[in-house]
Design a protein around this motif. Sequence first.
Motif, mmCIF file in Angstrom:
data_model
loop_
_atom_site.group_PDB
_atom_site.id
_atom_site.type_symbol
_atom_site.label_atom_id
_atom_site.label_comp_id
_atom_site.label_asym_id
_atom_site.label_seq_id
_atom_site.Cartn_x
_atom_site.Cartn_y
_atom_site.Cartn_z
ATOM 1 N N ALA A 19 118.092 56.603 87.862
ATOM 2 C CA ALA A 19 118.490 55.599 88.849
ATOM 3 C C ALA A 19 118.009 54.226 88.411
ATOM 4 N N GLU A 20 118.850 53.255 88.598
ATOM 5 C CA GLU A 20 118.451 51.881 88.327
ATOM 6 C C GLU A 20 117.574 51.395 89.479
ATOM 7 N N VAL A 21 116.657 50.499 89.173
ATOM 8 C CA VAL A 21 115.808 49.939 90.212
ATOM 9 C C VAL A 21 116.646 48.963 91.021
ATOM 10 N N GLY A 22 116.700 49.191 92.319
ATOM 11 C CA GLY A 22 117.500 48.346 93.197
ATOM 12 C C GLY A 22 116.717 47.158 93.710
ATOM 13 N N SER A 23 117.343 46.426 94.593
ATOM 14 C CA SER A 23 116.726 45.247 95.176
ATOM 15 C C SER A 23 117.160 45.144 96.633
ATOM 16 N N ASN A 24 116.210 44.879 97.510
ATOM 17 C CA ASN A 24 116.481 44.698 98.932
ATOM 18 C C ASN A 24 115.585 43.596 99.453
ATOM 19 N N PRO A 25 116.006 42.893 100.498
ATOM 20 C CA PRO A 25 115.131 41.878 101.077
ATOM 21 C C PRO A 25 113.939 42.539 101.766
ATOM 22 N N TYR A 26 112.799 41.868 101.729
ATOM 23 C CA TYR A 26 111.649 42.395 102.451
ATOM 24 C C TYR A 26 111.909 42.255 103.941
ATOM 25 N N ARG A 27 111.177 43.031 104.727
ATOM 26 C CA ARG A 27 111.309 42.999 106.185
ATOM 27 C C ARG A 27 109.925 42.802 106.787
ATOM 28 N N TYR A 28 109.867 42.171 107.944
ATOM 29 C CA TYR A 28 108.606 42.083 108.670
ATOM 30 C C TYR A 28 108.364 43.403 109.383
ATOM 31 N N SER A 29 107.116 43.820 109.406
ATOM 32 C CA SER A 29 106.734 45.064 110.063
ATOM 33 C C SER A 29 107.216 45.086 111.515
ATOM 34 N N SER A 30 107.043 43.982 112.210
ATOM 35 C CA SER A 30 107.423 43.928 113.627
ATOM 36 C C SER A 30 108.923 44.153 113.818
ATOM 37 N N GLU A 31 109.747 43.653 112.900
ATOM 38 C CA GLU A 31 111.199 43.873 112.991
ATOM 39 C C GLU A 31 111.525 45.354 112.883
ATOM 40 N N LEU A 32 110.906 46.011 111.903
ATOM 41 C CA LEU A 32 111.184 47.429 111.683
ATOM 42 C C LEU A 32 110.735 48.278 112.868
ATOM 43 N N VAL A 33 109.589 47.941 113.452
ATOM 44 C CA VAL A 33 109.090 48.707 114.598
ATOM 45 C C VAL A 33 110.031 48.555 115.790
ATOM 46 N N VAL A 34 110.521 47.339 116.027
ATOM 47 C CA VAL A 34 111.477 47.121 117.120
ATOM 48 C C VAL A 34 112.735 47.960 116.903
ATOM 49 N N GLU A 35 113.112 48.155 115.639
ATOM 50 C CA GLU A 35 114.304 48.940 115.311
ATOM 51 C C GLU A 35 114.032 50.443 115.305
ATOM 52 N N GLY A 36 112.811 50.853 115.646
ATOM 53 C CA GLY A 36 112.510 52.271 115.764
ATOM 54 C C GLY A 36 111.794 52.896 114.585
ATOM 55 N N ALA A 37 111.339 52.101 113.625
ATOM 56 C CA ALA A 37 110.603 52.659 112.490
ATOM 57 C C ALA A 37 109.266 53.219 112.972
ATOM 58 N N VAL A 38 108.842 54.303 112.345
ATOM 59 C CA VAL A 38 107.570 54.929 112.718
ATOM 60 C C VAL A 38 106.595 54.834 111.542
ATOM 61 N N PRO A 39 105.310 54.618 111.843
ATOM 62 C CA PRO A 39 104.324 54.448 110.772
ATOM 63 C C PRO A 39 103.930 55.771 110.123
ATOM 64 N N PHE A 40 103.492 55.668 108.870
ATOM 65 C CA PHE A 40 102.868 56.801 108.188
ATOM 66 C C PHE A 40 101.733 56.261 107.328
ATOM 67 N N ALA A 41 100.752 57.104 107.098
ATOM 68 C CA ALA A 41 99.575 56.697 106.325
ATOM 69 C C ALA A 41 99.910 56.655 104.841
ATOM 70 N N ALA A 45 97.751 53.069 97.520
ATOM 71 C CA ALA A 45 98.338 52.825 96.207
ATOM 72 C C ALA A 45 99.131 51.531 96.250
ATOM 73 N N GLY A 46 98.912 50.690 95.293
ATOM 74 C CA GLY A 46 99.616 49.419 95.257
ATOM 75 C C GLY A 46 99.160 48.460 96.338
ATOM 76 N N GLN A 47 98.045 48.760 96.976
ATOM 77 C CA GLN A 47 97.435 47.942 98.023
ATOM 78 C C GLN A 47 98.260 47.878 99.307
ATOM 79 N N ALA A 48 99.102 48.870 99.543
ATOM 80 C CA ALA A 48 99.832 48.940 100.810
ATOM 81 C C ALA A 48 98.850 49.286 101.922
ATOM 82 N N ILE A 49 99.033 48.685 103.107
ATOM 83 C CA ILE A 49 98.127 48.984 104.217
ATOM 84 C C ILE A 49 98.633 50.150 105.057
ATOM 85 N N TYR A 50 99.943 50.356 105.085
ATOM 86 C CA TYR A 50 100.555 51.519 105.726
ATOM 87 C C TYR A 50 102.022 51.542 105.332
#
Length: 101
Positions: A19-41, A45-50
């Motif tokens: 697979a080729e590496v794709g590209s997408n715009p970044y999103r704010y966490s708050s936007e994704l949560v409003v849209e129903g995204a759920v957190p996972f631990a 790795a890569g300094q991600a906080i969640y």
Amino acid sequence: MIRALLIAAAVSPLPTFAAEVGSNPYRYSSELVVEGAVPFATSGAGQAIYGLRKDDALYLCFIADRPTDQNVRQKVLVAEIMGEAGQKSVPNIPVLCVMTQ
């Protein structure tokens, strides 16, 4: 025989990625949560906080803060601890999420 295998490996073309590496715009966490995204631990790795999962997409989320905003928050919080609270408004901490592939 080993020599023949090494020569064959040396002259063969490099493997291509499935697979080729794709590209997408970044999103704010708050936007994704409003849209129903759920957190996972994450493991950090890569300094991600969640991470956030939305449908079949996975996002890794990172703090994208500015030193000037950090200083404002620190001054306001220290004033609160010292009993000298005046201003209670502080800059939000931006958390940007990047889609994984």
